[in-house]
Write a protein that holds these residues in place. Structure first.
Motif, PDB file in Angstrom:
ATOM      1  N   CYS A 194       7.691 -70.599 -29.508  1.00 55.65           N
ATOM      2  CA  CYS A 194       8.409 -70.295 -28.271  1.00 55.65           C
ATOM      3  C   CYS A 194       7.575 -69.347 -27.411  1.00 55.65           C
ATOM      4  CB  CYS A 194       9.772 -69.694 -28.589  1.00 55.65           C
ATOM      5  SG  CYS A 194      10.805 -69.371 -27.142  1.00 55.65           S
TER       6      CYS A 194
ATOM      7  N   HIS B  32       6.046 -70.011 -23.548  1.00 56.68           N
ATOM      8  CA  HIS B  32       6.131 -69.157 -22.360  1.00 56.68           C
ATOM      9  C   HIS B  32       4.749 -68.890 -21.757  1.00 56.68           C
ATOM     10  CE1 HIS B  32      10.389 -68.496 -21.984  1.00 56.68           C
ATOM     11  NE2 HIS B  32      10.447 -68.520 -23.298  1.00 56.68           N
TER      12      HIS B  32
ATOM     13  N   GLU C 100      10.424 -62.563 -22.862  1.00 62.10           N
ATOM     14  CA  GLU C 100      11.039 -63.845 -22.522  1.00 62.10           C
ATOM     15  C   GLU C 100      11.424 -64.627 -23.777  1.00 62.10           C
ATOM     16  OE1 GLU C 100       7.933 -65.450 -20.115  1.00 62.10           O
ATOM     17  OE2 GLU C 100       8.391 -64.113 -18.442  1.00 62.10           O
TER      18      GLU C 100
ATOM     19  N   GLU D  58      15.215 -65.519 -24.860  1.00 65.34           N
ATOM     20  CA  GLU D  58      15.598 -66.925 -25.032  1.00 65.34           C
ATOM     21  C   GLU D  58      16.171 -67.176 -26.428  1.00 65.34           C
ATOM     22  OE1 GLU D  58      13.471 -71.305 -24.966  1.00 65.34           O
ATOM     23  OE2 GLU D  58      12.757 -69.753 -23.611  1.00 65.34           O
TER      24      GLU D  58
ATOM     25  N   ARG E 182      19.711 -65.875 -26.770  1.00 61.01           N
ATOM     26  CA  ARG E 182      20.667 -66.816 -26.167  1.00 61.01           C
ATOM     27  C   ARG E 182      20.939 -67.986 -27.116  1.00 61.01           C
ATOM     28  NH1 ARG E 182      17.554 -65.951 -21.562  1.00 61.01           N
ATOM     29  NH2 ARG E 182      16.603 -68.001 -21.756  1.00 61.01           N
TER      30      ARG E 182
END
Length: 143
Positions: A55, A59, A88, A92, A95
């Motif tokens: 991830c 980004h 970031e 993410e 979330r």
């Protein structure tokens, strides 16, 4: 925790990076993952890749960061691109964790997504600022 596996999520981020026009190489690299935005190649170490690592590289690919050192060589920690991508990525993944409908626990969250434990304070900071909730802090984050 959830019916989705960590490999499913890793594969999802790989697909997102490949969707940005990147090629991919796998092997016994010294890092879990690295996106070279100049050559547009994603390097993956299948033995060590984590959701956090892929991830994070997603980004970098989205932001088209280039001219950077690898994050694991000890010199890139001052690079603002690394700070931005760490933030970031953690944001993410928090979330995403919220969709699991389980209470937020820093260690469980970090372990499941493969987030290095040196980011524990950052995880707590981001969680508190985004959700304005209390989070169970470990001894290390308190000191």
């Amino acid at each position: 925790m959830n019916e989705v596996s960590t490999q499913d999520i890793v594969d999802e981020y790989i697909s997102k990076i490949l969707g940005l026009g990147f090629g991919m190489g796998t092997g016994d690299f010294d890092v879990p993952a690295r996106a070279d935005t100049i050559l547009k190649i994603l390097f993956i170490n299948d033995d060590t890749v984590t959701i956090f690592a892929i991830c994070h590289e997603y980004h970098h690919a989205l932001s088209k960061h280039h001219g950077r050192l690898t994050a694991f060589n000890g010199n890139d920690s001052r690079n603002p691109n690394e700070h931005d991508c760490n933030y970031e990525t953690i944001e993410e993944l928090i979330r995403r964790y919220q969709t699991f409908d389980v209470p937020f626990n820093t260690i469980t969250f970090m372990t499941w997504f493969g987030i290095p434990f040196e980011f524990e304070s950052k995880v707590i900071e981001i969680y508190k600022s985004n959700y304005q909730l209390e989070v169970e802090e470990t001894y290390y984050a308190q000191n």
